[in-house]
Design a protein around this motif. Sequence first.
Motif, PDB file in Angstrom:
ATOM      1  N   TYR A   4     -50.604  -5.859  13.520  1.00 38.65           N
ATOM      2  CA  TYR A   4     -50.927  -5.292  12.228  1.00 38.65           C
ATOM      3  C   TYR A   4     -51.338  -3.834  12.345  1.00 38.65           C
ATOM      4  O   TYR A   4     -51.166  -3.063  11.417  1.00 38.65           O
ATOM      5  CB  TYR A   4     -52.067  -6.081  11.579  1.00 38.65           C
ATOM      6  N   ASN A   5     -51.892  -3.451  13.473  1.00 40.42           N
ATOM      7  CA  ASN A   5     -52.398  -2.093  13.618  1.00 40.42           C
ATOM      8  C   ASN A   5     -51.264  -1.134  13.935  1.00 40.42           C
ATOM      9  O   ASN A   5     -51.222  -0.483  14.958  1.00 40.42           O
ATOM     10  CB  ASN A   5     -53.448  -2.056  14.740  1.00 40.42           C
ATOM     11  N   ILE A   6     -50.342  -1.002  13.018  1.00 45.56           N
ATOM     12  CA  ILE A   6     -49.132  -0.234  13.239  1.00 45.56           C
ATOM     13  C   ILE A   6     -49.419   1.251  13.363  1.00 45.56           C
ATOM     14  O   ILE A   6     -48.638   1.989  13.927  1.00 45.56           O
ATOM     15  CB  ILE A   6     -48.130  -0.479  12.079  1.00 45.56           C
ATOM     16  N   ILE A   7     -50.542   1.719  12.851  1.00 44.60           N
ATOM     17  CA  ILE A   7     -50.863   3.140  12.870  1.00 44.60           C
ATOM     18  C   ILE A   7     -50.855   3.702  14.278  1.00 44.60           C
ATOM     19  O   ILE A   7     -50.671   4.898  14.492  1.00 44.60           O
ATOM     20  CB  ILE A   7     -52.229   3.379  12.193  1.00 44.60           C
ATOM     21  N   LEU A   8     -51.022   2.865  15.294  1.00 43.91           N
ATOM     22  CA  LEU A   8     -50.983   3.326  16.670  1.00 43.91           C
ATOM     23  C   LEU A   8     -49.658   3.966  17.016  1.00 43.91           C
ATOM     24  O   LEU A   8     -49.569   4.771  17.935  1.00 43.91           O
ATOM     25  CB  LEU A   8     -51.248   2.157  17.631  1.00 43.91           C
ATOM     26  N   TYR A 159     -39.438   7.597  13.903  1.00 47.15           N
ATOM     27  CA  TYR A 159     -40.280   7.267  15.052  1.00 47.15           C
ATOM     28  C   TYR A 159     -39.509   6.401  16.039  1.00 47.15           C
ATOM     29  O   TYR A 159     -38.747   5.509  15.646  1.00 47.15           O
ATOM     30  CB  TYR A 159     -41.532   6.510  14.595  1.00 47.15           C
ATOM     31  N   GLN A 160     -39.735   6.662  17.323  1.00 43.59           N
ATOM     32  CA  GLN A 160     -39.163   5.865  18.411  1.00 43.59           C
ATOM     33  C   GLN A 160     -40.285   5.591  19.396  1.00 43.59           C
ATOM     34  O   GLN A 160     -40.963   6.516  19.852  1.00 43.59           O
ATOM     35  CB  GLN A 160     -38.005   6.622  19.066  1.00 43.59           C
ATOM     36  N   THR A 161     -40.479   4.306  19.750  1.00 43.37           N
ATOM     37  CA  THR A 161     -41.720   3.911  20.433  1.00 43.37           C
ATOM     38  C   THR A 161     -41.466   2.826  21.475  1.00 43.37           C
ATOM     39  O   THR A 161     -40.648   1.930  21.269  1.00 43.37           O
ATOM     40  CB  THR A 161     -42.749   3.392  19.410  1.00 43.37           C
ATOM     41  N   ILE A 162     -42.214   2.899  22.570  1.00 41.00           N
ATOM     42  CA  ILE A 162     -42.258   1.844  23.586  1.00 41.00           C
ATOM     43  C   ILE A 162     -43.620   1.159  23.538  1.00 41.00           C
ATOM     44  O   ILE A 162     -44.667   1.819  23.519  1.00 41.00           O
ATOM     45  CB  ILE A 162     -42.055   2.417  25.000  1.00 41.00           C
ATOM     46  N   HIS A 163     -43.617  -0.171  23.494  1.00 44.55           N
ATOM     47  CA  HIS A 163     -44.840  -0.964  23.670  1.00 44.55           C
ATOM     48  C   HIS A 163     -44.655  -1.811  24.919  1.00 44.55           C
ATOM     49  O   HIS A 163     -43.752  -2.643  24.984  1.00 44.55           O
ATOM     50  CB  HIS A 163     -45.062  -1.907  22.483  1.00 44.55           C
ATOM     51  N   SER A 164     -45.534  -1.632  25.878  1.00 40.08           N
ATOM     52  CA  SER A 164     -45.539  -2.490  27.059  1.00 40.08           C
ATOM     53  C   SER A 164     -46.641  -3.534  26.926  1.00 40.08           C
ATOM     54  O   SER A 164     -47.470  -3.475  26.006  1.00 40.08           O
ATOM     55  CB  SER A 164     -45.776  -1.656  28.322  1.00 40.08           C
ATOM     56  N   HIS A 165     -46.680  -4.481  27.839  1.00 43.95           N
ATOM     57  CA  HIS A 165     -47.770  -5.458  27.859  1.00 43.95           C
ATOM     58  C   HIS A 165     -49.093  -4.727  28.046  1.00 43.95           C
ATOM     59  O   HIS A 165     -50.111  -5.075  27.427  1.00 43.95           O
ATOM     60  CB  HIS A 165     -47.544  -6.453  28.994  1.00 43.95           C
ATOM     61  N   ARG A 166     -49.091  -3.694  28.861  1.00 49.14           N
ATOM     62  CA  ARG A 166     -50.314  -2.949  29.159  1.00 49.14           C
ATOM     63  C   ARG A 166     -50.852  -2.244  27.909  1.00 49.14           C
ATOM     64  O   ARG A 166     -52.058  -2.168  27.711  1.00 49.14           O
ATOM     65  CB  ARG A 166     -50.040  -1.938  30.267  1.00 49.14           C
ATOM     66  N   GLN A 168     -49.809  -2.923  24.495  1.00 48.62           N
ATOM     67  CA  GLN A 168     -49.898  -3.765  23.304  1.00 48.62           C
ATOM     68  C   GLN A 168     -50.919  -4.891  23.442  1.00 48.62           C
ATOM     69  O   GLN A 168     -51.616  -5.214  22.490  1.00 48.62           O
ATOM     70  CB  GLN A 168     -48.525  -4.363  22.985  1.00 48.62           C
ATOM     71  N   ILE A 169     -51.005  -5.488  24.624  1.00 47.78           N
ATOM     72  CA  ILE A 169     -51.879  -6.640  24.816  1.00 47.78           C
ATOM     73  C   ILE A 169     -53.205  -6.245  25.469  1.00 47.78           C
ATOM     74  O   ILE A 169     -54.279  -6.627  25.006  1.00 47.78           O
ATOM     75  CB  ILE A 169     -51.175  -7.721  25.655  1.00 47.78           C
ATOM     76  N   LEU A 170     -53.131  -5.454  26.532  1.00 52.32           N
ATOM     77  CA  LEU A 170     -54.355  -5.074  27.236  1.00 52.32           C
ATOM     78  C   LEU A 170     -55.043  -3.855  26.627  1.00 52.32           C
ATOM     79  O   LEU A 170     -56.227  -3.637  26.860  1.00 52.32           O
ATOM     80  CB  LEU A 170     -54.050  -4.806  28.714  1.00 52.32           C
ATOM     81  N   GLY A 171     -54.303  -3.053  25.874  1.00 54.83           N
ATOM     82  CA  GLY A 171     -54.890  -1.877  25.243  1.00 54.83           C
ATOM     83  C   GLY A 171     -55.342  -0.817  26.218  1.00 54.83           C
ATOM     84  O   GLY A 171     -56.253  -0.041  25.928  1.00 54.83           O
ATOM     85  N   LYS A 172     -54.667  -0.736  27.381  1.00 56.87           N
ATOM     86  CA  LYS A 172     -55.090   0.215  28.409  1.00 56.87           C
ATOM     87  C   LYS A 172     -54.337   1.542  28.347  1.00 56.87           C
ATOM     88  O   LYS A 172     -54.580   2.427  29.155  1.00 56.87           O
ATOM     89  CB  LYS A 172     -54.938  -0.411  29.801  1.00 56.87           C
ATOM     90  N   GLN A 173     -53.403   1.666  27.416  1.00 57.70           N
ATOM     91  CA  GLN A 173     -52.742   2.945  27.204  1.00 57.70           C
ATOM     92  C   GLN A 173     -52.255   2.963  25.765  1.00 57.70           C
ATOM     93  O   GLN A 173     -52.115   1.919  25.134  1.00 57.70           O
ATOM     94  CB  GLN A 173     -51.549   3.120  28.152  1.00 57.70           C
ATOM     95  N   LYS A 174     -52.029   4.148  25.244  1.00 56.14           N
ATOM     96  CA  LYS A 174     -51.454   4.270  23.918  1.00 56.14           C
ATOM     97  C   LYS A 174     -49.945   4.040  24.013  1.00 56.14           C
ATOM     98  O   LYS A 174     -49.341   4.295  25.051  1.00 56.14           O
ATOM     99  CB  LYS A 174     -51.745   5.646  23.341  1.00 56.14           C
ATOM    100  N   PRO A 175     -49.334   3.566  22.928  1.00 59.30           N
ATOM    101  CA  PRO A 175     -47.876   3.445  22.946  1.00 59.30           C
ATOM    102  C   PRO A 175     -47.240   4.798  23.226  1.00 59.30           C
ATOM    103  O   PRO A 175     -47.758   5.840  22.843  1.00 59.30           O
ATOM    104  CB  PRO A 175     -47.546   2.983  21.530  1.00 59.30           C
ATOM    105  N   THR A 176     -46.142   4.793  23.937  1.00 57.18           N
ATOM    106  CA  THR A 176     -45.389   6.015  24.175  1.00 57.18           C
ATOM    107  C   THR A 176     -44.449   6.204  22.997  1.00 57.18           C
ATOM    108  O   THR A 176     -43.536   5.409  22.794  1.00 57.18           O
ATOM    109  CB  THR A 176     -44.593   5.920  25.487  1.00 57.18           C
TER     110      THR A 176
END
Length: 266
Positions: A4-8, A159-166, A168-176
């Motif tokens: 839901y937090n698409i603003i990221l 917009y063009q975006t990558i979400h990794s497990h790190r 999206q799930i762990l929240g340890k980096q911002k989406p690229t």
Amino acid sequence: MRKYNIILLFVVILVCDSGRMHGQNDLQKWKLVFEDDFNLPYSSPPDTSKWKACQREPYLWARWINNNKDNVEVRRGHLVCRAIPNYNLLQDTAIMMTSAIRTKDKFALTYGKVEVRLRTNSNPGNFPAAWLLPVSVGNPFRYGEIDIFESFGGDGQAYQTIHSHRSQILGKQKPTSVSKAINLTQWHIYGAIWTPKSISFTLDGEVTAVYNKSTDQRILDEGQWTFDRPYYLILNQSVGNSKWNTPNTKSIYETQIDWVRMYQAQ
């Protein structure tokens, strides 16, 4: 697309030297392995040998999926995906009816090039996308998502975006993520070039950003690179909600897809 937090998605992390990278990609030879030009009779549904309907789920992009003829059909050689007002709330409590189709169980790709030629409107609340998800979630679970194209309302950005497990799930980096101001109502070709070591985004043939596989094993163990498996394509037309990218639920939102092409390296 999933949370839901698409603003990221609005964070821009990395933009590459598009001219240099475009020249390198021109040297690669590609074999066409999936194609749909949507050359079907007027008002036909999408080709069921290539596409299947997505199901309604409790995610922002999927919460109102309906996929009836008024929402998704072929017209004049284009796939037309719509979000439309729901005038029969007694039968279905969804405020709007949206559309989403996918190649899951029909076609999937591991590495290669994916391109989609499309146009959309810039109405406030618009939320269309062309994106890739893995066929298998993994064991253990590893999230991964490649957003080839998204737009958010009337800001005039693609917009063009990558979400990794790190991320999206762990929240340890911002989406690229990368964004570019363009006329969304005109036809553009959005793409991704995916190798075992990187994912490059393209817009009208020019590379806009590159996401590289980490060389740090600790970061890899956290799921920074979850893209060594088959992925399928989703095309959808959704809208935002009252907390983000507020739509006019009495309006009609529409995205037209001219063609889809997927290639593997030769």
